[in-house]
Design a protein around this motif. Structure first.
Motif, mmCIF file in Angstrom:
data_model
loop_
_atom_site.group_PDB
_atom_site.id
_atom_site.type_symbol
_atom_site.label_atom_id
_atom_site.label_comp_id
_atom_site.label_asym_id
_atom_site.label_seq_id
_atom_site.Cartn_x
_atom_site.Cartn_y
_atom_site.Cartn_z
ATOM 1 N N PHE A 7 -167.410 36.627 45.985
ATOM 2 C CA PHE A 7 -166.273 36.604 46.900
ATOM 3 C C PHE A 7 -164.996 36.846 46.098
ATOM 4 N N VAL A 20 -165.421 29.960 51.285
ATOM 5 C CA VAL A 20 -166.712 30.444 50.778
ATOM 6 C C VAL A 20 -167.855 29.784 51.533
ATOM 7 N N LEU A 63 -166.775 37.222 57.413
ATOM 8 C CA LEU A 63 -165.460 37.374 56.770
ATOM 9 C C LEU A 63 -164.594 38.437 57.448
ATOM 10 N N ILE A 68 -160.778 38.848 52.476
ATOM 11 C CA ILE A 68 -161.705 38.498 51.396
ATOM 12 C C ILE A 68 -162.812 39.549 51.357
ATOM 13 N N VAL A 70 -166.613 40.720 49.769
ATOM 14 C CA VAL A 70 -167.832 40.112 49.239
ATOM 15 C C VAL A 70 -168.788 41.229 48.821
#
Length: 294
Positions: A7, A20, A63, A68, A70
């Protein structure tokens, strides 16, 4: 399979453990360990998965509303030994052909063609020749002045320098032009470049691109050739790009990353970085912030 989800907070954003864990829960992933690579910026979550595509899709969905990124991959082989990178709008913040067009007042005309070519709506080689033909008469003096105004993408130099320091080979593989790629590669620190060559007579462009044109197939071939030359396995390679002409190169790599890319490219790549800068590719390999070399 032991897997890792890295992340990374977007530029100007921060990442907390709660975010997270919410994403992991939303994707029905039971992580057995978290490892912070940089406080409030990057975190590894380790888990077991038999279906990485499903894990990746679940995390991206969880997300979707957050700044963010990933990146999901197997733990084994995450540290790469070959980096191949696109240049325009990837390692630098400009599209060089559009900047050249700006010198003679036709930026809008050429930018429209560039945008359509990068989105996969036009054949890359045909669009490239069409645009270069309009640049006949631009001088090398003008190009040299323009090169001094090129800005590097945040994280570009750290990505290349850090990977080099840990034994990786790096190549700038682009549909751009050698008068730009050579000084850009020197600034960032690439080992070598693959780029298009412009015909020049009396220090001015004739409007012709020399054969062979470095396009979609050429980028893939460059990666495959480097991998063979260096004796590397498929999984040891990393590619990054943003346009449709990068797709075959991204698919050829062990990890192909779409960087702030067109939708078609982002959907087809192994991973996508939509919010963070290029340092996300270092975190994805397990490097810590303290490991970065600027």
């Amino acid at each position: 399979m032991k897997s890792v989800a890295t992340f990374v907070a977007g530029q100007g954003a921060s990442l907390g453990e709660a975010a997270v864990r919410r994403a992991l829960q939303g994707a029905s992933i039971a992580a057995f360990a978290l490892d912070w690579l940089a406080p409030e910026l990057a975190c590894d979550a380790f888990f077991d998965s038999d279906d990485l595509d499903a894990s990746r899709a679940g995390l991206q969905l969880a997300l979707a509303a957050a700044p963010i990124d990933v990146i999901v991959q197997p733990v084994d082989g995450r540290r790469k030994k070959l980096l191949v990178a696109d240049m325009d709008s990837t390692m630098i913040e400009q599209e060089c052909i559009d900047e050249l067009a700006g010198l003679i007042g036709i930026r809008d005309r050429i930018s429209i063609i560039t945008e359509r070519a990068m989105a996969g709506e036009l054949n890359f080689e045909t669009a490239l020749r069409e645009r270069v033909a309009l640049l006949a008469g631009v001088t090398l003096d003008q190009i040299e002045t323009l090169v001094t105004r090129i800005t590097l993408t945040p994280g570009a130099r750290a990505l290349v320098q850090t990977m080099r320091a840990h034994g990786a080979h790096t190549a700038l593989v682009t549909g751009g032009f050698t008068p730009f790629t050579e000084p850009v590669a020197a600034r960032i620190g690439f080992h070598e470049t693959f780029a298009n060559r412009l015909e020049i007579v009396d220090r001015a462009l004739t409007g012709v691109v020399k054969d062979p044109v470095q396009g979609r197939a050429g980028k893939r071939a460059a990666l495959a050739g480097l991998r063979e030359r260096l004796g590397l396995p498929h999984e040891a390679t990393l590619a990054i790009g943003d346009g449709a002409n990068d797709l075959d190169m991204l698919r050829e790599a062990g990890l192909g990353v779409a960087y702030h890319a067109k939708p078609k490219v982002a959907e087809a790549a192994h991973a996508r970085v939509d919010h963070a800068d290029l340092s996300a590719l270092l975190y994805a390999q397990g490097y810590r912030k303290a490991d970065f070399i600027a």
